[in-house]
Every structure is written in structure tokens, then in C-alpha cells.
Design a protein around this motif. Structure first.
Motif, PDB file in Angstrom:
ATOM      1  N   ILE A 108       0.842  -1.198   0.000  1.00 42.06           N
ATOM      2  CA  ILE A 108       0.000   0.000   0.000  1.00 42.06           C
ATOM      3  C   ILE A 108       0.876   1.246   0.000  1.00 42.06           C
ATOM      4  O   ILE A 108       0.642   2.188  -0.761  1.00 42.06           O
ATOM      5  CB  ILE A 108      -0.969  -0.015   1.196  1.00 42.06           C
ATOM      6  N   ALA A 109       1.931   1.238   0.834  1.00 44.57           N
ATOM      7  CA  ALA A 109       2.844   2.382   0.888  1.00 44.57           C
ATOM      8  C   ALA A 109       3.561   2.564  -0.448  1.00 44.57           C
ATOM      9  O   ALA A 109       3.724   3.689  -0.926  1.00 44.57           O
ATOM     10  CB  ALA A 109       3.859   2.190   2.013  1.00 44.57           C
ATOM     11  N   GLU A 110       3.983   1.457  -1.066  1.00 49.08           N
ATOM     12  CA  GLU A 110       4.652   1.536  -2.365  1.00 49.08           C
ATOM     13  C   GLU A 110       3.701   2.076  -3.426  1.00 49.08           C
ATOM     14  O   GLU A 110       4.078   2.909  -4.247  1.00 49.08           O
ATOM     15  CB  GLU A 110       5.165   0.161  -2.771  1.00 49.08           C
ATOM     16  N   ARG A 111       2.455   1.610  -3.401  1.00 49.37           N
ATOM     17  CA  ARG A 111       1.451   2.097  -4.357  1.00 49.37           C
ATOM     18  C   ARG A 111       1.243   3.601  -4.183  1.00 49.37           C
ATOM     19  O   ARG A 111       1.224   4.351  -5.161  1.00 49.37           O
ATOM     20  CB  ARG A 111       0.127   1.370  -4.159  1.00 49.37           C
ATOM     21  N   ASP A 112       1.107   4.036  -2.927  1.00 50.48           N
ATOM     22  CA  ASP A 112       0.902   5.457  -2.673  1.00 50.48           C
ATOM     23  C   ASP A 112       2.079   6.290  -3.165  1.00 50.48           C
ATOM     24  O   ASP A 112       1.901   7.362  -3.733  1.00 50.48           O
ATOM     25  CB  ASP A 112       0.651   5.705  -1.191  1.00 50.48           C
ATOM     26  N   ASP A 113       3.293   5.777  -2.962  1.00 52.35           N
ATOM     27  CA  ASP A 113       4.490   6.476  -3.427  1.00 52.35           C
ATOM     28  C   ASP A 113       4.498   6.552  -4.950  1.00 52.35           C
ATOM     29  O   ASP A 113       4.802   7.603  -5.528  1.00 52.35           O
ATOM     30  CB  ASP A 113       5.743   5.762  -2.921  1.00 52.35           C
ATOM     31  N   LEU A 114       4.151   5.458  -5.607  1.00 51.91           N
ATOM     32  CA  LEU A 114       4.095   5.454  -7.068  1.00 51.91           C
ATOM     33  C   LEU A 114       3.018   6.399  -7.595  1.00 51.91           C
ATOM     34  O   LEU A 114       3.220   7.075  -8.608  1.00 51.91           O
ATOM     35  CB  LEU A 114       3.863   4.036  -7.590  1.00 51.91           C
ATOM     36  N   LEU A 115       1.888   6.471  -6.917  1.00 49.37           N
ATOM     37  CA  LEU A 115       0.836   7.399  -7.327  1.00 49.37           C
ATOM     38  C   LEU A 115       1.292   8.847  -7.204  1.00 49.37           C
ATOM     39  O   LEU A 115       1.009   9.669  -8.077  1.00 49.37           O
ATOM     40  CB  LEU A 115      -0.436   7.162  -6.503  1.00 49.37           C
ATOM     41  N   ARG A 116       2.018   9.163  -6.119  1.00 47.69           N
ATOM     42  CA  ARG A 116       2.552  10.523  -5.955  1.00 47.69           C
ATOM     43  C   ARG A 116       3.542  10.844  -7.084  1.00 47.69           C
ATOM     44  O   ARG A 116       3.514  11.928  -7.663  1.00 47.69           O
ATOM     45  CB  ARG A 116       3.225  10.683  -4.595  1.00 47.69           C
ATOM     46  N   LYS A 117       4.417   9.882  -7.391  1.00 50.47           N
ATOM     47  CA  LYS A 117       5.392  10.097  -8.465  1.00 50.47           C
ATOM     48  C   LYS A 117       4.691  10.261  -9.809  1.00 50.47           C
ATOM     49  O   LYS A 117       5.075  11.109 -10.615  1.00 50.47           O
ATOM     50  CB  LYS A 117       6.376   8.932  -8.529  1.00 50.47           C
ATOM     51  N   ARG A 118       3.656   9.455 -10.048  1.00 44.77           N
ATOM     52  CA  ARG A 118       2.897   9.564 -11.294  1.00 44.77           C
ATOM     53  C   ARG A 118       2.267  10.945 -11.415  1.00 44.77           C
ATOM     54  O   ARG A 118       2.338  11.583 -12.466  1.00 44.77           O
ATOM     55  CB  ARG A 118       1.810   8.498 -11.349  1.00 44.77           C
ATOM     56  N   ASP A 119       1.665  11.425 -10.331  1.00 49.89           N
ATOM     57  CA  ASP A 119       1.025  12.733 -10.356  1.00 49.89           C
ATOM     58  C   ASP A 119       2.044  13.841 -10.595  1.00 49.89           C
ATOM     59  O   ASP A 119       1.776  14.794 -11.337  1.00 49.89           O
ATOM     60  CB  ASP A 119       0.251  12.977  -9.064  1.00 49.89           C
TER      61      ASP A 119
END
Length: 65
Positions: A31-42
Motif C-alpha cells: 500500500i505504501a509503495e502504491r501510494d508512493d508510485l501514485l505521488r510520483k505519477r502525479d
């Protein structure tokens, strides 16, 4: 939370789907990795949007010459 396999509803925090019996738990690290990837994507999307705007401005200046 919805089961990703059968789409039936389950209680939040459930480990196993009450309907199909499949494992629906997601480790906190994922979940933390997904959230980090979403922030990077944004951030990348914002950077791309800014670059496109800059390119459009350059093209407009060239056309107005």
C-alpha cells in the motif's frame, strides 16, 4: 472493501473474501509503495503538462513572427 476477484463487498480490513474465500489482504508495504508510485505519477503528469504548455507557448511565438 470490494473483493478484486468476485466484486462482492467485505468488511474493511478483511483478510479473506466472505463470498469466494480468496485472500484479499494487501500488505501495508505494498500500500505504501502504491501510494508512493501514485505521488510520483502525479508529479510526472504535472511536469509533462507544464512542458506541453511551454512547448505550446514556444510554437505560438514562432507562428506570430
Amino acid at each position: 472493501m470490494k473483493c478484486p476477484y468476485c466484486q462482492s463487498g467485505n468488511l474493511e480490513g478483511a483478510l479473506i473474501c466472505a463470498s469466494c474465500g480468496r485472500d484479499v489482504a494487501v500488505p501495508a508495504t505494498l500500500i505504501a509503495e502504491r501510494d508512493d508510485l501514485l505521488r510520483k505519477r502525479d508529479a510526472l503528469r504535472a511536469e509533462l503538462r507544464q512542458a506541453r504548455e511551454e512547448m505550446e507557448a514556444i510554437m505560438q511565438r514562432r507562428k506570430s513572427r
